[in-house]
Design a protein around this motif. Structure first.
Motif, PDB file in Angstrom:
ATOM      1  N   PHE A 115       0.838  -1.198   0.000  1.00  0.00           N
ATOM      2  CA  PHE A 115       0.000   0.000   0.000  1.00  0.00           C
ATOM      3  C   PHE A 115       0.878   1.254   0.000  1.00  0.00           C
ATOM      4  O   PHE A 115       1.835   1.357   0.762  1.00  0.00           O
ATOM      5  CB  PHE A 115      -0.908  -0.004   1.229  1.00  0.00           C
ATOM      6  CG  PHE A 115      -1.885   1.132   1.267  1.00  0.00           C
ATOM      7  CD1 PHE A 115      -3.122   1.026   0.660  1.00  0.00           C
ATOM      8  CD2 PHE A 115      -1.573   2.320   1.912  1.00  0.00           C
ATOM      9  CE1 PHE A 115      -4.030   2.069   0.697  1.00  0.00           C
ATOM     10  CE2 PHE A 115      -2.467   3.369   1.965  1.00  0.00           C
ATOM     11  CZ  PHE A 115      -3.700   3.241   1.351  1.00  0.00           C
ATOM     12  N   LYS A 116       0.559   2.205  -0.864  1.00  0.00           N
ATOM     13  CA  LYS A 116       1.335   3.436  -0.988  1.00  0.00           C
ATOM     14  C   LYS A 116       0.709   4.515  -0.114  1.00  0.00           C
ATOM     15  O   LYS A 116      -0.353   5.060  -0.433  1.00  0.00           O
ATOM     16  CB  LYS A 116       1.377   3.890  -2.447  1.00  0.00           C
ATOM     17  CG  LYS A 116       2.066   2.890  -3.377  1.00  0.00           C
ATOM     18  CD  LYS A 116       2.042   3.373  -4.823  1.00  0.00           C
ATOM     19  CE  LYS A 116       2.711   2.354  -5.740  1.00  0.00           C
ATOM     20  NZ  LYS A 116       2.647   2.769  -7.171  1.00  0.00           N
ATOM     21  N   TYR A 149      -8.417   5.210  -3.874  1.00  0.00           N
ATOM     22  CA  TYR A 149      -8.403   3.838  -3.390  1.00  0.00           C
ATOM     23  C   TYR A 149      -7.397   3.010  -4.180  1.00  0.00           C
ATOM     24  O   TYR A 149      -7.125   3.282  -5.353  1.00  0.00           O
ATOM     25  CB  TYR A 149      -9.796   3.220  -3.503  1.00  0.00           C
ATOM     26  CG  TYR A 149     -10.817   3.897  -2.636  1.00  0.00           C
ATOM     27  CD1 TYR A 149     -10.986   3.531  -1.307  1.00  0.00           C
ATOM     28  CD2 TYR A 149     -11.604   4.938  -3.132  1.00  0.00           C
ATOM     29  CE1 TYR A 149     -11.916   4.163  -0.498  1.00  0.00           C
ATOM     30  CE2 TYR A 149     -12.541   5.579  -2.329  1.00  0.00           C
ATOM     31  CZ  TYR A 149     -12.686   5.179  -1.020  1.00  0.00           C
ATOM     32  OH  TYR A 149     -13.605   5.820  -0.216  1.00  0.00           O
ATOM     33  N   GLN A 150      -6.864   1.996  -3.535  1.00  0.00           N
ATOM     34  CA  GLN A 150      -5.907   1.097  -4.149  1.00  0.00           C
ATOM     35  C   GLN A 150      -6.446  -0.330  -4.104  1.00  0.00           C
ATOM     36  O   GLN A 150      -7.338  -0.641  -3.335  1.00  0.00           O
ATOM     37  CB  GLN A 150      -4.563   1.184  -3.434  1.00  0.00           C
ATOM     38  CG  GLN A 150      -3.974   2.593  -3.424  1.00  0.00           C
ATOM     39  CD  GLN A 150      -2.682   2.697  -2.617  1.00  0.00           C
ATOM     40  OE1 GLN A 150      -1.844   1.803  -2.661  1.00  0.00           O
ATOM     41  NE2 GLN A 150      -2.522   3.797  -1.893  1.00  0.00           N
ATOM     42  N   ASP A 210      -8.226   2.188   1.257  1.00  0.00           N
ATOM     43  CA  ASP A 210      -7.437   3.398   1.424  1.00  0.00           C
ATOM     44  C   ASP A 210      -6.829   3.334   2.820  1.00  0.00           C
ATOM     45  O   ASP A 210      -6.853   2.287   3.479  1.00  0.00           O
ATOM     46  CB  ASP A 210      -8.275   4.665   1.197  1.00  0.00           C
ATOM     47  CG  ASP A 210      -9.409   4.809   2.205  1.00  0.00           C
ATOM     48  OD1 ASP A 210      -9.580   3.899   3.054  1.00  0.00           O
ATOM     49  OD2 ASP A 210     -10.139   5.813   2.145  1.00  0.00           O
TER      50      ASP A 210
END
Length: 499
Positions: free
Chosen positions: A25-26, A32-33, A53
């Motif tokens: 996760f960045k 949202y990822q 997120d």
């Protein structure tokens, strides 16, 4: 044995995938990822939409780890094992789906999918003479809470006029076209008290200690540790960003209600003689921290609330798992009948002592990072409430937790417990070691969570936060990430350091 192996394998794979997602996760990225979306009922705007997120990525990780721990401690189930493990997997899948869903319909559907097995598991595999009454009470309370929340969600959908259940789209629409004050004043209490009953907000908390005291350990682990956070997550994800005006008017009331959790439930916990009942009231009391953090309506407080949600998930799973082991060895959790167990259970007793320290908010555990962040956020908004909450949390909480440790683990060992055995092999120790490791890691390095949570909250709730709130833990990082900035008065910027 086959179903147990399937449950262990499924929950282990889920935990490993959740850990991979968390590590990839960045932090600070907008939106949202790991997102997926498929249209389902186009006429109503319902779609299968999942993603994470900074707000829910830690909750998904916590839920997956706790589900694996629950599967590990299910060795206590000796009858109708296949049915139990099927219900356990349905419950775990519903929990993960609820936290990952970005569609109101599936958000609610997955919660109900996880909730129904809870009633069955307590009624069939529960323990104690009150298990039937506990099943009735928890079913009544949680069904009513879920129904009230459903009415609020339906009213929100109808009043918005957006013709979509998609949470990001609905949030964006209502930010551009806010609901009228009358509509917000009608819908927000439905969501607040509907979700609040599911979370055991005082005075709607009486189902929790009885339910957890009668539930089998895996069920108590999953419900107290994870599923109970659904209502809190719903408030942060749905009620606050979509109904900001009503939220600001209701938060002072929520701040005072949370003292019922922190102080009153702490007093009641001090009077308990059954350890599971004490753990149940302690779990209810800890929810007061989250409600206080949400009530602050500032970035520091709400970030602390999410931190407490994650930390309490690990802690509740640890405590109820250990209590289940003690019950299987002794056949009782009446603290006046126990004593000196640390001599025969060095691993289980040591883990219980560390769990007690975490419950007291000792530095080095994840609970400390969340609770102190909540207090920092609450000090400017509700000083008197914060003082009373500190007294309730630090004094009352320490009294009932340490008294329980003394009664159960220290002193002379009764003769009837001379032959009990400690966790004999790796599989018995693995869930407790995993949960303690999680508490230590996020306690010593809380920025693993806070650096993900704060930018997401800033992006989603900037229009809700009160003007006196600090805009972020680190404004320079917000500028670099392209996040919106609040025009606020000068207040100290607080960062949670790595310990």
């Amino acid at each position: 044995m086959i179903m147990r192996a399937v449950a262990l394998a499924a929950t282990l794979v889920s935990a490993l995938l959740a850990l991979t997602m968390f590590l990839q996760f960045k932090a600070g990225a907008v939106g949202y990822q790991f997102e997926q979306q498929f249209s389902w009922v186009q006429s109503l705007g319902i779609s299968y939409h999942v993603g994470v997120d900074g707000i829910n990525v830690g909750l998904v990780l916590m839920a997956a780890i706790v589900a694996f721990a629950a599967a590990c401690v299910s060795w206590e189930i000796k009858e109708r094992e296949k049915e139990f493990y099927i219900l356990l997997l349905v419950m775990a899948g519903g929990i993960l789906g609820a936290f990952a869903s970005l569609d109101l319909f599936f958000f609610y559907f997955f919660h109900e999918l996880a909730l129904v097995p809870t009633f069955i598991m307590i009624g069939v595999w529960g323990r104690g003479e009150q298990k039937n009454y506990a099943t009735f009470q928890i079913t009544m309370y949680l069904s009513v809470g879920a129904l009230i929340a459903l009415l609020g969600l339906i009213a929100l959908y109808l009043q918005s006029g957006a013709n979509t259940f998609d949470i990001p789209a609905l949030t964006a629409h209502l930010r551009q076209n806010p609901l009228s004050s009358n509509a917000q004043r009608f819908i927000f209490p439905l969501l607040l008290f509907g979700f609040g009953i599911l979370v055991s907000l005082w005075p709607f908390h009486t189902w929790a200690p009885l339910g957890y005291g009668s539930a089998p350990s895996p069920t108590a682990i999953l419900h107290a540790g994870v599923l109970k956070k659904f209502g809190l997550y719903g408030l942060i994800r749905i009620a606050l960003p979509m109904l900001p005006d009503a939220a600001q008017s209701w938060m002072p009331i929520v701040a005072w209600l949370c003292l019922g959790n922190l102080v009153y439930c702490g007093w009641v916990a001090m009077r308990q003689k059954d350890f599971n009942w004490l753990a149940g009231y302690s779990s209810v009391a800890h929810m007061g921290f989250v409600f206080l953090g949400i009530a602050t309506l500032n970035l520091i407080g709400v970030t602390g609330a999410v931190l407490v949600m994650i930390a309490h998930g690990f802690l509740a799973a640890l405590i109820f798992g250990l209590s289940g082991y003690v019950y299987q060895q002794t056949g009782t959790l009446q603290m006046d009948q126990l004593g000196g167990l640390l001599r025969r259970l060095p691993f289980i007793g040591g883990a219980l002592i560390m769990g007690a320290f975490a419950a007291c908010g000792l530095p080095g555990f994840a609970n400390f990072a969340g609770e102190v962040t909540v207090f920092f956020g609450a000090w400017k908004a509700f000083r008197l409430v914060t003082i009373l909450a500190c007294w309730g949390a630090l004094i009352i909480g320490a009294i009932y937790v340490l008294r329980a440790v003394r009664a159960m683990l220290h002193g002379p060992l009764p003769g009837q417990w001379a032959n009990i055995i400690d966790a004999p092999h790796l599989w018995r120790k693995a869930p407790f070691f995993l949960l303690l490791t999680s508490l230590f890691v996020f306690g010593c390095f809380p920025r693993l969570l806070s650096d993900k949570i704060a930018p997401a909250l800033q992006s989603n709730l900037a229009h809700v936060f009160t003007p006196s709130a600090t805009s972020a833990f680190n404004p320079r990082q917000n500028v670099a990430a392209g996040l919106p900035q609040l025009q606020v008065e000068q207040v100290p910027v607080i960062a949670i350091p790595n310990q």
